[in-house]
Design a protein around this motif. Structure first.
Motif, PDB file in Angstrom:
ATOM      1  N   VAL A  58       0.926  -1.074   0.229  1.00  0.00           N
ATOM      2  CA  VAL A  58       0.098  -0.110   0.104  1.00  0.00           C
ATOM      3  C   VAL A  58       0.940   1.282  -0.149  1.00  0.00           C
ATOM      4  O   VAL A  58       0.694   2.203  -0.714  1.00  0.00           O
ATOM      5  N   ALA A  59       1.850   1.337   0.743  1.00  0.00           N
ATOM      6  CA  ALA A  59       2.730   2.560   0.952  1.00  0.00           C
ATOM      7  C   ALA A  59       3.373   2.731  -0.341  1.00  0.00           C
ATOM      8  O   ALA A  59       3.594   3.640  -1.039  1.00  0.00           O
ATOM      9  N   PHE A  60       4.002   1.634  -0.987  1.00  0.00           N
ATOM     10  CA  PHE A  60       4.654   1.841  -2.335  1.00  0.00           C
ATOM     11  C   PHE A  60       3.760   1.952  -3.308  1.00  0.00           C
ATOM     12  O   PHE A  60       4.076   3.237  -4.027  1.00  0.00           O
ATOM     13  N   LEU A  61       2.533   1.691  -3.350  1.00  0.00           N
ATOM     14  CA  LEU A  61       1.589   2.274  -4.554  1.00  0.00           C
ATOM     15  C   LEU A  61       0.956   3.425  -4.412  1.00  0.00           C
ATOM     16  O   LEU A  61       0.886   4.180  -5.429  1.00  0.00           O
ATOM     17  N   ARG A  62       1.028   3.939  -2.905  1.00  0.00           N
ATOM     18  CA  ARG A  62       0.476   5.517  -2.709  1.00  0.00           C
ATOM     19  C   ARG A  62       1.754   6.256  -3.491  1.00  0.00           C
ATOM     20  O   ARG A  62       1.390   7.324  -4.047  1.00  0.00           O
ATOM     21  N   GLN A  63       2.798   6.058  -3.335  1.00  0.00           N
ATOM     22  CA  GLN A  63       4.180   6.890  -3.678  1.00  0.00           C
ATOM     23  C   GLN A  63       4.245   6.816  -5.183  1.00  0.00           C
ATOM     24  O   GLN A  63       4.434   7.827  -5.861  1.00  0.00           O
ATOM     25  N   LYS A  64       3.888   5.510  -5.618  1.00  0.00           N
ATOM     26  CA  LYS A  64       3.969   5.338  -7.069  1.00  0.00           C
ATOM     27  C   LYS A  64       2.937   6.351  -7.914  1.00  0.00           C
ATOM     28  O   LYS A  64       3.170   7.001  -8.736  1.00  0.00           O
ATOM     29  N   TRP A  65       1.710   6.315  -7.453  1.00  0.00           N
ATOM     30  CA  TRP A  65       0.827   6.926  -8.164  1.00  0.00           C
ATOM     31  C   TRP A  65       0.718   8.590  -7.671  1.00  0.00           C
ATOM     32  O   TRP A  65       0.084   9.291  -8.291  1.00  0.00           O
ATOM     33  N   GLU A  66       1.650   9.067  -6.815  1.00  0.00           N
ATOM     34  CA  GLU A  66       1.650  10.381  -6.447  1.00  0.00           C
ATOM     35  C   GLU A  66       2.755  11.050  -7.604  1.00  0.00           C
ATOM     36  O   GLU A  66       2.656  12.078  -7.813  1.00  0.00           O
ATOM     37  N   ARG A  67       3.515  10.103  -8.164  1.00  0.00           N
ATOM     38  CA  ARG A  67       4.461  10.528  -9.066  1.00  0.00           C
ATOM     39  C   ARG A  67       4.243  10.169 -10.487  1.00  0.00           C
ATOM     40  O   ARG A  67       4.679  10.659 -11.411  1.00  0.00           O
ATOM     41  N   GLU A  68       3.257   9.117 -10.596  1.00  0.00           N
ATOM     42  CA  GLU A  68       2.917   8.494 -11.936  1.00  0.00           C
ATOM     43  C   GLU A  68       1.344   9.041 -12.089  1.00  0.00           C
ATOM     44  O   GLU A  68       0.446   8.462 -11.638  1.00  0.00           O
ATOM     45  N   LEU A  69       1.175  10.169 -12.818  1.00  0.00           N
ATOM     46  CA  LEU A  69      -0.142  10.916 -12.794  1.00  0.00           C
ATOM     47  C   LEU A  69      -0.877  10.336 -14.199  1.00  0.00           C
ATOM     48  O   LEU A  69      -0.173   9.853 -15.093  1.00  0.00           O
ATOM     49  N   ASP A  70      -2.180  10.265 -14.138  1.00  0.00           N
ATOM     50  CA  ASP A  70      -2.869  10.050 -15.256  1.00  0.00           C
ATOM     51  C   ASP A  70      -2.658   8.716 -16.081  1.00  0.00           C
ATOM     52  O   ASP A  70      -2.609   8.251 -16.996  1.00  0.00           O
ATOM     53  N   TYR A  71      -2.225   7.726 -14.889  1.00  0.00           N
ATOM     54  CA  TYR A  71      -1.927   6.380 -14.951  1.00  0.00           C
ATOM     55  C   TYR A  71      -2.981   5.604 -15.724  1.00  0.00           C
ATOM     56  O   TYR A  71      -4.127   5.460 -15.212  1.00  0.00           O
ATOM     57  N   ARG A  72      -2.587   4.930 -16.759  1.00  0.00           N
ATOM     58  CA  ARG A  72      -3.524   3.798 -17.573  1.00  0.00           C
ATOM     59  C   ARG A  72      -2.693   2.622 -17.928  1.00  0.00           C
ATOM     60  O   ARG A  72      -1.790   2.546 -18.506  1.00  0.00           O
ATOM     61  N   LEU A  73      -3.365   1.455 -17.533  1.00  0.00           N
ATOM     62  CA  LEU A  73      -2.484   0.132 -17.581  1.00  0.00           C
ATOM     63  C   LEU A  73      -3.126  -0.950 -18.553  1.00  0.00           C
ATOM     64  O   LEU A  73      -4.662  -1.149 -18.271  1.00  0.00           O
ATOM     65  N   ILE A  74      -2.564  -1.703 -19.466  1.00  0.00           N
ATOM     66  CA  ILE A  74      -3.028  -2.719 -19.890  1.00  0.00           C
ATOM     67  C   ILE A  74      -2.175  -3.728 -19.547  1.00  0.00           C
ATOM     68  O   ILE A  74      -0.897  -3.754 -19.954  1.00  0.00           O
ATOM     69  N   LYS A  75      -2.561  -4.973 -19.323  1.00  0.00           N
ATOM     70  CA  LYS A  75      -1.993  -6.302 -18.898  1.00  0.00           C
ATOM     71  C   LYS A  75      -2.343  -7.259 -19.933  1.00  0.00           C
ATOM     72  O   LYS A  75      -3.746  -7.459 -20.495  1.00  0.00           O
ATOM     73  N   GLU A  76      -1.485  -8.278 -20.356  1.00  0.00           N
ATOM     74  CA  GLU A  76      -1.899  -9.316 -21.355  1.00  0.00           C
ATOM     75  C   GLU A  76      -1.292 -10.774 -20.611  1.00  0.00           C
ATOM     76  O   GLU A  76       0.064 -10.511 -20.456  1.00  0.00           O
ATOM     77  N   MET A  77      -1.970 -11.631 -20.563  1.00  0.00           N
ATOM     78  CA  MET A  77      -1.368 -12.961 -20.145  1.00  0.00           C
ATOM     79  C   MET A  77      -0.308 -13.363 -21.134  1.00  0.00           C
ATOM     80  O   MET A  77      -0.801 -13.636 -22.410  1.00  0.00           O
ATOM     81  N   TRP A  78       0.809 -13.837 -20.635  1.00  0.00           N
ATOM     82  CA  TRP A  78       1.993 -14.504 -21.527  1.00  0.00           C
ATOM     83  C   TRP A  78       1.748 -16.057 -21.685  1.00  0.00           C
ATOM     84  O   TRP A  78       1.863 -16.713 -22.587  1.00  0.00           O
ATOM     85  N   ALA A  79       1.781 -16.463 -20.224  1.00  0.00           N
ATOM     86  CA  ALA A  79       1.618 -18.050 -20.164  1.00  0.00           C
ATOM     87  C   ALA A  79       1.258 -18.344 -18.405  1.00  0.00           C
ATOM     88  O   ALA A  79       0.752 -17.330 -17.684  1.00  0.00           O
ATOM     89  N   TRP A  80       0.683 -19.444 -18.327  1.00  0.00           N
ATOM     90  CA  TRP A  80       0.062 -19.873 -16.862  1.00  0.00           C
ATOM     91  C   TRP A  80       0.224 -21.304 -16.793  1.00  0.00           C
ATOM     92  O   TRP A  80       0.372 -22.213 -17.628  1.00  0.00           O
ATOM     93  N   GLY A  81       0.217 -21.462 -15.511  1.00  0.00           N
ATOM     94  CA  GLY A  81       0.423 -23.168 -15.180  1.00  0.00           C
ATOM     95  C   GLY A  81      -0.594 -23.157 -13.859  1.00  0.00           C
ATOM     96  O   GLY A  81      -1.272 -22.442 -13.854  1.00  0.00           O
ATOM     97  N   GLU A  82      -0.512 -24.129 -13.185  1.00  0.00           N
ATOM     98  CA  GLU A  82      -1.289 -24.593 -12.123  1.00  0.00           C
ATOM     99  C   GLU A  82      -1.658 -23.475 -11.140  1.00  0.00           C
ATOM    100  O   GLU A  82      -2.678 -23.090 -10.755  1.00  0.00           O
TER     101      GLU A  82
END
Length: 156
Positions: A58-82
């Protein structure tokens, strides 16, 4: 402790569900909400930062989003296992200096039997971009619309 479905062993559909749920949560930029997907003693490596447990996350993410403004993210699965999922991602953000960046990365995730992430290893590289070169356009914070292109569709 409450389960966070889907739980291992993962099918392809389960893994895709986990990836989209993570993307949606991170796009809220709500550190407390994001932290609930991780076990109380979750271990992280994010670039060169090592974290353990929800409080540090939580502390890390608070700091992250204080300096990374207007943040938009896209994730894509590459591989998976059990009980593991590999993800590639990109996000765009504006720094406190007013400049835009696209950050590219890979994550390796491991889950416990309740479906909580016990380990996250992230490697990330940043690229300065011009504002007119941004590709991620939806209201933020918020969920990427289903009809917005994903990483492969965008050629990323």
């Amino acid at each position: 402790m409450n389960a966070r479905p889907p739980v291992p062993p993962f099918s392809r559909e389960d893994a895709l569900t986990k990836v989209r749920a993570a993307e949606d949560a991170w796009n809220t930029r709500d550190p407390e909400r994001v932290s609930l997907a991780y076990s109380p003693d979750s271990r992280w490596r994010n670039r060169s930062t090592f974290l353990r447990g929800r409080e540090e996350i939580v502390a890390f993410l608070r700091q992250k989003w204080e300096r990374e403004l207007d943040y938009r993210l896209i994730k894509e699965m590459w591989a998976w296992g059990e009980s593991r999922i590999a993800v590639r991602f990109a996000y765009e953000s504006r720094g406190t200096d007013g400049l835009w960046y696209r950050s590219y990365g890979n994550e390796n995730w491991e889950f416990d039997q309740q479906g909580l992430m016990v380990a996250r290893h992230a490697s990330i590289n940043d690229l300065a971009i011009e504002e007119q070169d941004r590709l991620f356009h939806w209201p933020a914070p918020g969920r990427r619309p289903d009809d917005h292109p994903g990483l492969s569709d965008l050629g990323l």
